[in-house]
Design a protein around this motif. Structure first.
Motif, PDB file in Angstrom:
ATOM      1  N   VAL A  26      -0.545 -10.924 -10.132  1.00  0.00           N
ATOM      2  CA  VAL A  26       1.220 -10.049 -10.709  1.00  0.00           C
ATOM      3  C   VAL A  26       2.490 -11.295 -10.539  1.00  0.00           C
ATOM      4  CG1 VAL A  26       0.757  -7.594 -10.999  1.00  0.00           C
ATOM      5  CG2 VAL A  26       1.962  -8.600  -9.613  1.00  0.00           C
ATOM      6  N   GLU A  27       3.291 -11.354 -11.459  1.00  0.00           N
ATOM      7  CA  GLU A  27       3.918 -12.863 -10.960  1.00  0.00           C
ATOM      8  C   GLU A  27       5.123 -11.971 -10.454  1.00  0.00           C
ATOM      9  OE1 GLU A  27       4.016 -15.294 -15.507  1.00  0.00           O
ATOM     10  OE2 GLU A  27       5.288 -13.723 -14.825  1.00  0.00           O
ATOM     11  N   ASN A  28       5.094 -10.450 -10.688  1.00  0.00           N
ATOM     12  CA  ASN A  28       6.399 -10.556  -9.395  1.00  0.00           C
ATOM     13  C   ASN A  28       6.514  -8.656  -9.250  1.00  0.00           C
ATOM     14  OD1 ASN A  28       9.243  -8.977  -8.796  1.00  0.00           O
ATOM     15  ND2 ASN A  28      10.108 -10.837 -10.240  1.00  0.00           N
ATOM     16  N   ILE A  29       5.907  -8.659  -8.115  1.00  0.00           N
ATOM     17  CA  ILE A  29       5.386  -7.789  -7.595  1.00  0.00           C
ATOM     18  C   ILE A  29       6.606  -6.500  -6.937  1.00  0.00           C
ATOM     19  CG2 ILE A  29       5.412  -8.158  -5.014  1.00  0.00           C
ATOM     20  CD1 ILE A  29       2.691  -6.802  -4.754  1.00  0.00           C
ATOM     21  N   ASP A  30       7.474  -6.874  -7.488  1.00  0.00           N
ATOM     22  CA  ASP A  30       8.907  -5.713  -7.079  1.00  0.00           C
ATOM     23  C   ASP A  30       9.079  -4.865  -8.344  1.00  0.00           C
ATOM     24  OD1 ASP A  30       9.604  -6.717  -4.614  1.00  0.00           O
ATOM     25  OD2 ASP A  30      10.065  -8.424  -5.157  1.00  0.00           O
ATOM     26  N   ASP A  31       9.156  -6.037  -9.240  1.00  0.00           N
ATOM     27  CA  ASP A  31       9.236  -5.624 -10.979  1.00  0.00           C
ATOM     28  C   ASP A  31       7.904  -5.247 -11.127  1.00  0.00           C
ATOM     29  OD1 ASP A  31      11.562  -7.172 -11.271  1.00  0.00           O
ATOM     30  OD2 ASP A  31      10.314  -8.605 -12.374  1.00  0.00           O
ATOM     31  N   ALA A  32       6.899  -5.172 -10.197  1.00  0.00           N
ATOM     32  CA  ALA A  32       5.594  -4.342 -10.958  1.00  0.00           C
ATOM     33  C   ALA A  32       5.385  -2.851 -10.494  1.00  0.00           C
ATOM     34  CB  ALA A  32       4.530  -5.259 -10.583  1.00  0.00           C
ATOM     35  N   LEU A  33       5.973  -3.150  -9.182  1.00  0.00           N
ATOM     36  CA  LEU A  33       5.766  -1.463  -8.488  1.00  0.00           C
ATOM     37  C   LEU A  33       7.104  -0.972  -9.260  1.00  0.00           C
ATOM     38  CD1 LEU A  33       5.788  -2.698  -5.010  1.00  0.00           C
ATOM     39  CD2 LEU A  33       4.316  -1.860  -6.296  1.00  0.00           C
ATOM     40  N   ARG A  34       8.976  -1.424  -9.792  1.00  0.00           N
ATOM     41  CA  ARG A  34       9.232  -0.307 -10.104  1.00  0.00           C
ATOM     42  C   ARG A  34       9.055  -0.487 -11.642  1.00  0.00           C
ATOM     43  NH1 ARG A  34      12.612  -4.415 -11.007  1.00  0.00           N
ATOM     44  NH2 ARG A  34      13.224  -5.065  -8.803  1.00  0.00           N
ATOM     45  N   GLU A  35       8.190  -0.987 -12.521  1.00  0.00           N
ATOM     46  CA  GLU A  35       7.863  -0.172 -14.104  1.00  0.00           C
ATOM     47  C   GLU A  35       6.530   1.011 -13.032  1.00  0.00           C
ATOM     48  OE1 GLU A  35       6.328  -2.863 -16.205  1.00  0.00           O
ATOM     49  OE2 GLU A  35       5.188  -1.754 -17.184  1.00  0.00           O
ATOM     50  N   LEU A  36       5.752   0.465 -12.425  1.00  0.00           N
ATOM     51  CA  LEU A  36       4.535   1.800 -11.870  1.00  0.00           C
ATOM     52  C   LEU A  36       5.672   2.739 -11.432  1.00  0.00           C
ATOM     53  CD1 LEU A  36       2.192   0.000 -10.372  1.00  0.00           C
ATOM     54  CD2 LEU A  36       1.940   0.842 -12.477  1.00  0.00           C
ATOM     55  N   LYS A  37       6.415   2.940 -10.662  1.00  0.00           N
ATOM     56  CA  LYS A  37       7.173   4.131 -10.330  1.00  0.00           C
ATOM     57  C   LYS A  37       8.263   4.647 -12.021  1.00  0.00           C
ATOM     58  CE  LYS A  37       8.327   2.230  -5.895  1.00  0.00           C
ATOM     59  NZ  LYS A  37       9.639   1.755  -5.338  1.00  0.00           N
ATOM     60  N   GLN A  38       8.475   4.013 -12.150  1.00  0.00           N
ATOM     61  CA  GLN A  38       9.259   4.654 -13.182  1.00  0.00           C
ATOM     62  C   GLN A  38       8.231   5.698 -14.422  1.00  0.00           C
ATOM     63  OE1 GLN A  38      10.947   1.235 -15.666  1.00  0.00           O
ATOM     64  NE2 GLN A  38      12.846   1.670 -14.001  1.00  0.00           N
ATOM     65  N   ARG A  39       7.203   5.507 -14.158  1.00  0.00           N
ATOM     66  CA  ARG A  39       5.773   5.851 -15.283  1.00  0.00           C
ATOM     67  C   ARG A  39       5.442   6.493 -14.308  1.00  0.00           C
ATOM     68  NH1 ARG A  39       2.471   2.671 -19.204  1.00  0.00           N
ATOM     69  NH2 ARG A  39       4.369   0.939 -19.954  1.00  0.00           N
ATOM     70  N   GLY A  40       5.810   6.925 -13.412  1.00  0.00           N
ATOM     71  CA  GLY A  40       5.422   7.994 -12.792  1.00  0.00           C
ATOM     72  C   GLY A  40       3.841   7.534 -12.040  1.00  0.00           C
ATOM     73  N   VAL A  41       3.891   6.584 -11.746  1.00  0.00           N
ATOM     74  CA  VAL A  41       2.221   6.546 -11.258  1.00  0.00           C
ATOM     75  C   VAL A  41       1.896   6.417  -9.604  1.00  0.00           C
ATOM     76  CG1 VAL A  41       0.629   4.049 -10.723  1.00  0.00           C
ATOM     77  CG2 VAL A  41       1.802   4.981 -13.414  1.00  0.00           C
ATOM     78  N   ARG A  42       1.521   7.343  -9.249  1.00  0.00           N
ATOM     79  CA  ARG A  42       1.096   7.419  -7.464  1.00  0.00           C
ATOM     80  C   ARG A  42       0.985   5.461  -7.063  1.00  0.00           C
ATOM     81  NH1 ARG A  42      -2.311  12.481  -6.704  1.00  0.00           N
ATOM     82  NH2 ARG A  42      -3.000  11.757  -8.769  1.00  0.00           N
ATOM     83  N   LEU A  43       1.056   5.518  -5.679  1.00  0.00           N
ATOM     84  CA  LEU A  43       1.422   4.635  -4.798  1.00  0.00           C
ATOM     85  C   LEU A  43       0.531   4.419  -4.178  1.00  0.00           C
ATOM     86  CD1 LEU A  43       4.429   2.267  -6.323  1.00  0.00           C
ATOM     87  CD2 LEU A  43       2.308   2.212  -7.649  1.00  0.00           C
ATOM     88  N   ILE A  44      -0.417   3.498  -3.162  1.00  0.00           N
ATOM     89  CA  ILE A  44      -0.359   3.853  -1.428  1.00  0.00           C
ATOM     90  C   ILE A  44       0.996   3.080  -0.666  1.00  0.00           C
ATOM     91  CG2 ILE A  44      -1.617   2.821   0.548  1.00  0.00           C
ATOM     92  CD1 ILE A  44      -3.750   3.747  -1.989  1.00  0.00           C
ATOM     93  N   ASP A  45       0.688   2.078  -1.403  1.00  0.00           N
ATOM     94  CA  ASP A  45       2.634   1.251  -1.055  1.00  0.00           C
ATOM     95  C   ASP A  45       3.731   1.626  -1.702  1.00  0.00           C
ATOM     96  OD1 ASP A  45       1.173   0.037   1.345  1.00  0.00           O
ATOM     97  OD2 ASP A  45      -0.075  -0.809  -0.669  1.00  0.00           O
ATOM     98  N   GLN A  46       4.846   1.743  -1.247  1.00  0.00           N
ATOM     99  CA  GLN A  46       6.366   1.855  -1.708  1.00  0.00           C
ATOM    100  C   GLN A  46       6.666   0.416  -2.024  1.00  0.00           C
ATOM    101  OE1 GLN A  46       6.585   4.698  -3.653  1.00  0.00           O
ATOM    102  NE2 GLN A  46       4.572   5.700  -3.191  1.00  0.00           N
TER     103      GLN A  46
END
Ligand code: ZN
Length: 133
Positions: free
Chosen positions: A84-104
């Motif tokens: 991905v281009e920007n992992i911080d943005d990607a994680l922020r987006e996934l959290k907003q969508r309620g996607v469960r992550l192993i790494d926050q």
């Protein structure tokens, strides 16, 4: 989120030296680098293929995640990594969508990359790694 390409496919093996023979001798790939990621109790061996790589993963400790994987399922594909281009943005987006992550938050991967895993329950059984280099 912008996925650029498949960065690598992670394959859990008992021994990079043993398993690597197939990829070098039969497929003609080159083992470019071997690196230990202490935090993840794993040794990694990368075989580049154009824009992607195969990542062989060998556990360095019996209680490491790769050792547990091999113990439970045997050797085999362990994860798929999307660049991905920007992992911080990607994680922020996934959290907003309620996607469960192993790494926050991103953690340190091989080759100075920043990586984070998505929970396999969200991806229909595939351990997905996001990686930024
Ligand atoms: Zn990986």
């Amino acid at each position: 989120m912008k996925v650029k390409h498949i960065d690598h496919i992670g394959i859990a093996v008992r021994s990079i030296e043993e398993a690597g023979k197939f990829y070098t001798d039969v497929l003609g790939l080159k083992l470019q680098k071997v690196e230990t990621v202490a935090e993840q109790k794993v040794k990694t061996g990368f075989f580049p293929i154009t824009d992607s790589e195969l990542e062989l993963l060998e556990s360095t400790a019996p209680d490491g995640p790769v050792a547990k994987f091999v113990e439970a399922r045997g050797e085999g594909v362990q994860h798929i990594a999307f660049r991905v281009e920007n992992i911080d943005d990607a994680l922020r987006e996934l959290k907003q969508r309620g996607v469960r992550l192993i790494d926050q938050e991103p953690r340190k991967g091989a080759g100075g990359s920043r990586i984070a895993f998505i929970h396999p329950k969200e991806t229909h059984g595939v351990l997905v790694e996001l990686c930024e280099k």
